[in-house]
Scaffold this motif. Structure first.
Motif, PDB file in Angstrom:
ATOM      1  N   GLY B 124       0.101  -0.224  -4.332  1.00 53.87           N
ATOM      2  CA  GLY B 124       1.213  -0.588  -5.211  1.00 53.87           C
ATOM      3  C   GLY B 124       1.042  -0.119  -6.631  1.00 53.87           C
ATOM      4  N   PRO B 125       2.010  -0.473  -7.476  1.00 50.90           N
ATOM      5  CA  PRO B 125       2.016   0.031  -8.855  1.00 50.90           C
ATOM      6  C   PRO B 125       0.771  -0.314  -9.669  1.00 50.90           C
ATOM      7  N   HIS B 129      -1.701   1.393 -12.991  1.00 52.44           N
ATOM      8  CA  HIS B 129      -2.063   0.574 -14.157  1.00 52.44           C
ATOM      9  C   HIS B 129      -3.576   0.524 -14.334  1.00 52.44           C
ATOM     10  N   GLU B 187      -0.163   6.775  -2.119  1.00 52.61           N
ATOM     11  CA  GLU B 187       1.249   6.558  -1.793  1.00 52.61           C
ATOM     12  C   GLU B 187       2.062   7.849  -1.906  1.00 52.61           C
ATOM     13  N   ARG B 196       1.435  -1.954   1.928  1.00 48.88           N
ATOM     14  CA  ARG B 196       1.815  -3.336   1.575  1.00 48.88           C
ATOM     15  C   ARG B 196       3.107  -3.748   2.272  1.00 48.88           C
ATOM     16  N   ASP B 202       6.797  -6.808  -0.558  1.00 47.69           N
ATOM     17  CA  ASP B 202       7.864  -5.954  -1.067  1.00 47.69           C
ATOM     18  C   ASP B 202       7.277  -4.653  -1.634  1.00 47.69           C
ATOM     19  N   ALA B 203       8.098  -3.635  -1.624  1.00 47.07           N
ATOM     20  CA  ALA B 203       7.638  -2.349  -2.154  1.00 47.07           C
ATOM     21  C   ALA B 203       7.274  -2.450  -3.627  1.00 47.07           C
ATOM     22  N   GLU B 204       7.930  -3.350  -4.366  1.00 53.13           N
ATOM     23  CA  GLU B 204       7.654  -3.499  -5.801  1.00 53.13           C
ATOM     24  C   GLU B 204       6.362  -4.282  -6.050  1.00 53.13           C
ATOM     25  N   ASP B 205       5.866  -4.960  -5.021  1.00 56.91           N
ATOM     26  CA  ASP B 205       4.635  -5.737  -5.185  1.00 56.91           C
ATOM     27  C   ASP B 205       3.426  -4.822  -5.285  1.00 56.91           C
ATOM     28  N   SER B 206       2.363  -5.378  -5.817  1.00 54.10           N
ATOM     29  CA  SER B 206       1.046  -4.748  -5.726  1.00 54.10           C
ATOM     30  C   SER B 206       0.158  -5.712  -4.953  1.00 54.10           C
ATOM     31  N   ARG B 360       4.455  -7.129 -12.157  1.00 51.28           N
ATOM     32  CA  ARG B 360       5.122  -5.824 -12.143  1.00 51.28           C
ATOM     33  C   ARG B 360       4.445  -4.916 -13.163  1.00 51.28           C
TER      34      ARG B 360
END
Lengths: 67, 361
Positions: B124-125, B129, B187, B196, B202-206, B360
Motif C-alpha cells: 500500500g501507499p 512514505h 505494486e 491487501r 481497501d486499495a487505499e489502505d496500507s 492515508r
C-alpha cells in the motif's frame, strides 16, 4: 491449582523468565536433560525418575487436596 | 550520554558517551544485534516520535517471553538504534501490533529451535512514505528502509521481548533473516489486484503482514513460457519434506512471485487465485517417501492418513487461502518461496492513525 512445568535444561532460563514475567515466581520447574527427542524408552524413564521426587512432593498422596 | 532504555519500564539510564564505547556497552549488555547501533538519546527518540501521531506511552502489549511492554516510545528507541527514519514509525507500530496477535505465536517463535524470523511484508501507499522497496533485490542488503525496519523489529524482539540468541532465543542454527526481513509488494509491476485487496482490505489502505518464517528460497525458472511449466516449478519448490509446513496442519506460506513470472501467468489468463488453487492441489508430498523419516506423526494428522498407501499424495496446505501470493522483485526470473514456522499464521493489520482510522499517505 498445583502446577509443575517440565522442560529441558536449555529452556530453563526461558521458563524462569516467563514465570517471573507472568507473576508466578514460585511456579515449580522440573528440569530434565537435553535433548528429549530420539531418546529410547529406558532413557526417558530415567529422566522421569529424576524428577519424580519433585512431582511426588507436589502432587503425591498425603498432600492436602491431592487426588 | 543518557539514553532511553529499559524498554519495558521506560527508565532512563546513562551509557558511555563515546560512540565506540557505547558499542562495547551494547554488546556487553545484550542490546546489540552484532552491528553498530545509534545511541537512543532522548533527542533522537523525540525526532523518531515525530513520525507518528501515537502518544509515546501507548502500549501495543507485552512482548513474550520477557513480557515487557512494547510502547510507542520503546519502538522508537529501537528504531533509532536500527538507524530508521521517522517515516518508518507507522510500519513499525503496525508490525508490532500484528506480531503480538496470538495466532502469530510470538510466544513460541521467540524461543523455538526452528530458524524463523519475523517476516514483515508491506502493501500500500505507506511503502512509498516509508521508502520500502518491492523492486530489485527486495530481500537484499543496502536498501535502507527494508534493512533498517527489519532490523528494528528484530531489536524489539530482542530488547523488549528478551529473545537473545543462545539464551532465550534457542534457535539451533538461526537464519540470516533474523538480522532483518522486511520488504514491500511491487505494486507497479503487479498484474493482479494488490495483495491487501486479496486479504479484504481497501486499495487505499496500507497493510503490514507478519509471520514467523524461514528466509526466502529461490524459485529459478528461466525457461517456462507458460503456466504449466512455471507453476510446476513453484509447486515442486514447495514440496520439500524438511520444512515445518509439511507436518504442521493449518499452516500457511508465501510465494513472492517476481514480476516476469507473474506476467507469464497473467498473460495466460491466470489470476492470483488460480496460482493459489494450483499450488494447493499440486504441492503434495508422497506418503511412501515421507513415512521413512522426518516429522510425520509428530503432530496430529488427519484421520484418513491411517488408510494411506504409499502412493497417496498428501497436501501441504489445507485451503488454497493458505497460499499467500505477493508480487515482488525486479527484472529477472527468480521468485521466492517463504516457508514458515508452521505454528504461526500470516497476519495482516491496517496502518492506522492514533484515532484508529485507516492512515492515508
Amino acid at each position: 491449582v498445583r502446577t509443575l512445568t517440565v522442560c529441558t535444561e536449555v529452556f530453563e532460563k526461558m521458563a524462569e523468565l516467563e514465570r517471573n514475567a507472568l507473576g508466578q515466581p514460585d511456579l515449580q520447574l522440573a528440569i530434565i536433560g537435553h535433548p528429549l527427542m530420539n531418546r529410547d524408552a529406558a532413557s526417558l524413564e530415567e529422566a522421569v525418575d529424576g524428577i519424580m521426587p519433585l512431582i511426588e512432593s507436589l502432587f503425591g498422596a498425603g498432600r492436602e487436596g491431592a487426588p | 550520554m543518557t539514553a532511553v532504555v529499559d524498554t519495558g519500564t521506560q527508565a532512563m539510564i546513562t551509557v558511555p558517551d563515546d560512540l565506540d564505547a557505547f558499542q562495547e556497552w551494547a554488546i556487553d549488555n545484550g542490546w546489540s544485534d552484532g552491528m553498530a547501533l545509534i545511541p537512543p538519546t532522548p533527542e533522537r527518540v523525540e525526532r523518531m516520535l515525530a513520525g507518528t501521531d501515537f502518544a509515546r506511552d501507548v502500549s501495543l502489549g507485552p512482548v513474550p517471553p520477557r513480557m515487557a511492554l512494547a510502547t510507542v516510545e520503546s519502538i522508537a528507541a529501537n528504531a533509532v538504534m536500527a538507524g530508521c527514519r521517522p517515516s518508518a514509525m507507522p510500519v513499525l507500530i503496525t508490525a508490532t501490533e500484528a506480531m503480538l496477535v496470538p495466532e502469530v505465536n510470538a510466544w513460541g517463535a521467540q524461543a523455538t529451535t526452528h530458524p524463523c524470523a519475523l517476516m514483515v511484508c508491506v502493501s500500500g501507499p505507506v511503502t512509498a512514505h516509508a521508502g520500502i522497496s518491492g523492486g530489485a533485490g527486495l530481500f537484499s542488503a543496502s536498501l535502507h528502509s527494508n534493512v533498517s525496519i527489519g532490523r528494528a523489529m528484530r531489536l524489539i524482539q530482542q530488547n523488549v521481548g528478551g529473545a537473545y540468541p543462545g539464551d532465550i532465543d534457542r534457535a539451533t542454527q538461526g537464519t540470516p533473516a533474523k538480522i532483518s526481513f522486511c520488504f514491500a509488494e511491487n505494486e507497479e509491476a503487479n498484474p493482479w489486484a494488490p495483495y491487501r485487496v486479496s486479504q479484504g482490505f481497501d486499495a487505499e489502505d496500507s497493510i503490514v503482514t507478519v509471520v514467523f518464517a524461514e528466509g526466502p528460497h529461490s524459485i529459478n525458472d528461466h525457461v517456462s513460457k507458460q503456466p504449466r511449466g512455471l507453476a510446476l516449478i513453484i509447486a515442486d519448490t514447495v514440496m520439500s519434506l524438511g520444512k515445518n509446513n509439511t507436518y504442521v496442519r493449518n499452516s500457511d506460506y508465501m510465494i513472492v512471485v517476481c514480476p516476469e513470472h507473474a506476467h507469464i501467468l497473467a498473460d495466460a489468463g491466470w489470476d492470483r487465485s488460480d496460482l493459489q488453487e494450483y499450488l494447493h492441489e499440486r504441492a503434495r508430498v508422497p506418503y511412501g517417501v515421507w513415512k521413512q523419516g522426518g516429522m510425520i506423526g509428530v503432530n496430529p494428522m488427519p484421520k484418513y492418513y491411517e488408510a494411506a498407501d504409499d502412493d497417496l499424495m498428501l497436501r501441504i496446505s489445507d485451503r488454497k487461502e493458505d497460499v499467500h501470493v505477493v508480487v515482488g522483485g525486479g527484472p529477472g526470473l527468480h521468485s521466492a518461496f517463504i516457508p514458515t514456522l508452521g505454528l504461526t499464521r500470516m497476519t495482516s493489520r491496517a496502518v492506522t492513525t492514533a484515532s484508529g482510522a485507516p492512515a492515508r499517505f
